[in-house]
Design an enzyme around this catalytic site. Structure first.
Site, PDB file in Angstrom:
ATOM      1  N   SER A  86       0.807  -1.224   0.000  1.00 47.81           N
ATOM      2  CA  SER A  86       0.000   0.000   0.000  1.00 47.81           C
ATOM      3  C   SER A  86       0.841   1.275   0.000  1.00 47.81           C
ATOM      4  CB  SER A  86      -0.962  -0.037   1.182  1.00 47.81           C
ATOM      5  OG  SER A  86      -1.894   0.998   1.076  1.00 47.81           O
ATOM      6  N   HIS A  87       0.671   2.093   1.024  1.00 47.46           N
ATOM      7  CA  HIS A  87       1.304   3.417   1.081  1.00 47.46           C
ATOM      8  C   HIS A  87       2.691   3.362   1.723  1.00 47.46           C
ATOM      9  CE1 HIS A  87      -1.127   2.385   4.495  1.00 47.46           C
ATOM     10  NE2 HIS A  87      -0.281   3.060   5.241  1.00 47.46           N
TER      11      HIS A  87
ATOM     12  N   ASP B 296      -1.894   6.668  -3.579  1.00 53.92           N
ATOM     13  CA  ASP B 296      -0.824   5.968  -2.858  1.00 53.92           C
ATOM     14  C   ASP B 296      -0.183   4.861  -3.698  1.00 53.92           C
ATOM     15  OD1 ASP B 296      -2.873   4.090  -2.760  1.00 53.92           O
ATOM     16  OD2 ASP B 296      -2.265   3.341  -0.789  1.00 53.92           O
TER      17      ASP B 296
ATOM     18  N   ASP C  16      -0.485   1.612  -4.121  1.00 49.85           N
ATOM     19  CA  ASP C  16      -1.290   0.674  -4.896  1.00 49.85           C
ATOM     20  C   ASP C  16      -2.570   1.293  -5.447  1.00 49.85           C
ATOM     21  OD1 ASP C  16      -2.298   0.895  -2.297  1.00 49.85           O
ATOM     22  OD2 ASP C  16      -3.254  -1.065  -2.383  1.00 49.85           O
TER      23      ASP C  16
ATOM     24  N   ASP D 187      -5.228   2.838  -4.018  1.00 47.82           N
ATOM     25  CA  ASP D 187      -6.555   2.842  -3.399  1.00 47.82           C
ATOM     26  C   ASP D 187      -6.828   4.084  -2.553  1.00 47.82           C
ATOM     27  OD1 ASP D 187      -4.860   2.034  -1.387  1.00 47.82           O
ATOM     28  OD2 ASP D 187      -5.989   0.241  -0.823  1.00 47.82           O
ATOM     29  N   ARG D 188      -5.776   4.797  -2.130  1.00 47.12           N
ATOM     30  CA  ARG D 188      -6.009   6.023  -1.346  1.00 47.12           C
ATOM     31  C   ARG D 188      -5.979   7.264  -2.228  1.00 47.12           C
ATOM     32  NH1 ARG D 188      -3.043   5.731   4.549  1.00 47.12           N
ATOM     33  NH2 ARG D 188      -3.871   3.692   5.143  1.00 47.12           N
TER      34      ARG D 188
ATOM     35  N   LYS E 169     -11.144   0.368  -1.752  1.00 52.62           N
ATOM     36  CA  LYS E 169     -11.217   1.809  -1.954  1.00 52.62           C
ATOM     37  C   LYS E 169     -10.514   2.133  -3.266  1.00 52.62           C
ATOM     38  CE  LYS E 169      -7.654   2.026   1.578  1.00 52.62           C
ATOM     39  NZ  LYS E 169      -7.718   1.664   2.996  1.00 52.62           N
TER      40      LYS E 169
HETATM   41  C1  G1P Z   1      -5.016   2.399   8.889  1.00 55.25           C
HETATM   42  C2  G1P Z   1      -6.155   3.377   8.721  1.00 55.25           C
HETATM   43  C3  G1P Z   1      -7.417   2.648   8.352  1.00 55.25           C
HETATM   44  C4  G1P Z   1      -7.180   1.816   7.091  1.00 55.25           C
HETATM   45  C5  G1P Z   1      -5.967   0.907   7.292  1.00 55.25           C
HETATM   46  C6  G1P Z   1      -5.604   0.159   6.011  1.00 55.25           C
HETATM   47  O1  G1P Z   1      -5.309   1.485   9.926  1.00 55.25           O
HETATM   48  O2  G1P Z   1      -6.355   4.143   9.898  1.00 55.25           O
HETATM   49  O3  G1P Z   1      -8.455   3.564   8.160  1.00 55.25           O
HETATM   50  O4  G1P Z   1      -8.296   1.036   6.790  1.00 55.25           O
HETATM   51  O5  G1P Z   1      -4.834   1.689   7.682  1.00 55.25           O
HETATM   52  O6  G1P Z   1      -5.318   1.028   4.957  1.00 55.25           O
HETATM   53  P1  G1P Z   1      -4.774   1.655  11.451  1.00 55.25           P
HETATM   54  O7  G1P Z   1      -3.286   1.768  11.396  1.00 55.25           O
HETATM   55  O8  G1P Z   1      -5.371   2.939  11.973  1.00 55.25           O
HETATM   56  O9  G1P Z   1      -5.271   0.443  12.183  1.00 55.25           O
HETATM   57 ZN    ZN Z   2      -3.155   1.542  -0.510  1.00 55.00          ZN
END
Ligand code: G1P
Ligand code: ZN
Length: 543
Positions: free
Chosen positions: A113-114, A277, A279, A281-282, A376
């Site tokens: 992901s990010h 981000d 991948d 999705d953000r 997302k």
């Molecule tokens: C974080 C974000 C949450 C998101 C998740 C995955 O999780 O706060 O909204 O769904 O990353 O992208 P957290 O680290 O708060 O558990």
């Molecule tokens: Zn992502």
């Protein structure tokens, strides 16, 4: 061509979450590590014999090698077909779409992901089910169990497949179909949005900047904005996915997307800016001189969705994660549709969408989406905004001002305290839990506590209960603070503090959320004692 059964030692403690298994890249590169996890995944879904899978990822380091391994293992396990994006590229929402439109049995997404990429950074593997969404916990826990006892895996001894060339090749009886990663996704977007209106807007000189942060959305954004919609060449920056994301931290927020922030907050800013981000999705949405908080973005999208062809008939309902601001709740009320409040994480939305209960959903953590896929979707959110701008003929700041005038404004900010000693953070929240009942009715820093609880969610579709999902302290007048520990942090504990203050329209207090939230920040310290306990004078990250 032979299939070999390799002996592998079990590995313990590699628990995948709903975002899959995320580890340092070098951990994934250890002998048998990826293989162990993939075989466990195949076994957990009842084997892949005769099945069709989708495979791709965000272009980060080790993605190509991992894809070759997975293809050879899928072949050895008897899969019929794997649809893989060229270069092993697929954004997460594009993979979700392919699983759905090609009616496959599931898919494997390679991404963290990010999080940054590279040999010293992060890698990840995630299995998505046939609805296109992350595997449910029943599967992820099964994968975990199997990884602890697994002793062998199957892999074909064959040469690598050429993933640069489109077309079908045979791999030990399995068909590998290398596809253009972009076209099916771009076609889907064309079916959702009013591309004619968007083309006309760009033809009239509308300027935007899309920062793909050297991650996967680059090719998608170039195709959609520049090629199909006619935005200026060069609209998309950092458009080529790089194995290390060019050293960037591909997380679309004001801190990490600072180049984009500088441009949009500076002189000669384009009308619109966005980032996504690793991948894809953000998303982060900006206007000239304007930052749109993710919670407000969800509310504006919901309020204006009927301007977008795919939602012209109205919304089935909306959903937000509990820590996301209540801005969208006011929109749902005005529209007369259900608004669901779910625990943090995307998986809770999937159930509601599969049951046809919601069309839109979002999280404060820069995630927005709809039932067009089961993830997302960053570029979808960007297109929602563009379609709304085209139809309303207003700037981002005018749209926000109108929205706040109509619905009031939920000032919002998230404060993160990272790498706290786990015992200290857990102790602080356990202490809060013990005192929750005493809080209602108390006056703190000029605010009256109206309610305080620990969030528990009963899924309206399957009745499952998720408890311990964060503390909510509500103040009279619609303001609140939410506290929870991150489930994705990697070092110690990360405390997330979500602050919200509601001010009825039309005139807001100030443009600065931190200033507007001052009383709530003070009351939180008084009630929870974050600085007093941790010695931290201020949060590490403010979004
Ligand atoms: C974080 C974000 C949450 C998101 C998740 C995955 O999780 O706060 O909204 O769904 O990353 O992208 P957290 O680290 O708060 O558990
Ligand atoms: Zn992502």
């Amino acid at each position: 061509m032979t299939m070999t059964v390799h002996q592998t030692a079990p590995f313990a403690g590699q628990k995948p979450g709903t975002s899959g298994l995320r580890k340092k890249t070098k951990v994934f590169m250890q002998e048998h590590f990826l293989e162990n996890f993939i075989q466990a995944t195949f076994d957990a879904v009842g084997g892949v014999g005769g099945k069709t899978l989708v495979l791709g990822g965000d272009g980060r380091f080790f993605g190509q090698e991992a894809s070759q391994t997975i293809l050879k293992m899928a072949a050895a396990n008897g899969a019929a077909r794997v649809i893989v994006g060229r270069n092993a590229w697929l954004s997460t929402p594009a993979a979700s779409n392919l699983i759905r439109v090609r009616k496959t049995d599931g898919g494997i997404i390679l991404s963290a992901s990010h999080n940054p990429g590279g040999i010293e950074e992060d890698f990840g593997v995630k299995y998505n089910a046939e609805n296109g969404g992350p595997a449910p916990e029943s599967i992820t826990s099964k994968i975990y169990e199997i990884t602890e006892t697994i002793s062998e895996y199957k892999k074909m001894d064959v040469d690598d497949v050429n993933l640069d060339e489109l077309g079908e090749v045979d791999l030990g009886g399995m068909t590998v179909e290398v596809i253009d990663p972009v076209s099916a996704y771009a076609d889907m977007m064309e079916g959702i949005f009013d591309f004619d209106a968007l083309k006309a807007m760009f033809a009239n000189g509308f300027k935007m900047r899309m920062d793909s942060m050297c991650a996967i959305t680059g090719p998608y954004a170039v195709e959609i904005f520049e090629n199909r919609l006619g935005a200026d060449k060069g609209t998309v920056t950092h458009a080529v996915p790089l194995p290390d994301f060019g050293g960037m931290h591909p997380d679309p927020n004001p801190t990490w997307a600072h180049e984009l922030m500088d441009e949009l907050m500076g002189t000669n800013a384009p009308a619109f800016g966005a980032a996504s981000d690793g991948d894809g999705d953000r998303n982060m949405i900006l206007g000239a001189g304007t930052y749109v908080s993710p919670s407000d973005s969800l509310a504006v999208i919901a309020a204006n969705a009927q301007l977008v062809p795919a939602y012209a008939q109205g919304l089935k309902g909306v959903a937000r994660s509990m820590p996301t601001s209540a801005a969208v709740d006011r929109v749902a009320e005005a529209l007369g549709v259900d608004c669901f409040e779910t625990p943090t994480g995307w998986k809770f939305f999937g159930n509601l969408m599969d049951a046809g209960r919601v069309s839109l959903c979002g999280e404060e953590s820069f995630g927005t989406g709809s039932d067009h896929v089961r993830e997302k979707d960053g570029l979808w959110a960007v297109l929602m905004w563009l379609n709304i701008i085209a139809k309303r003929g207003q700037t981002v700041s005018e749209i926000l001002a109108d929205h706040f005038a109509r619905f009031g404004r939920n000032y919002y900010s998230r404060h993160d305290y990272e790498a706290l000693p786990t015992e200290q953070a857990e102790g602080m929240l356990a202490d809060l839990r013990d005192r929750l009942k005493e809080l209602p009715g108390r006056e703190v820093c000029g605010l009256i506590v109206s309610n305080a609880d620990e969030f528990s969610y009963t899924d309206p579709v399957d009745g499952s209960v998720s408890s311990g999902q964060g503390f909510r302290i509500l103040f009279s007048g619609g303001s609140r603070v939410v506290l929870r520990l991150s489930g994705t942090g990697t070092e110690g504990a990360t405390l997330r503090v979500y602050l919200e203050r509601y001010v009825p329209g039309p005139d807001g207090l100030t443009e600065d959320p931190q200033e507007a939230l001052g009383p709530i920040i003070a009351a939180t310290e008084e009630i929870v004692g974050i600085t007093a306990t941790t010695g931290r004078a201020k949060p590490d990250v403010i979004t």
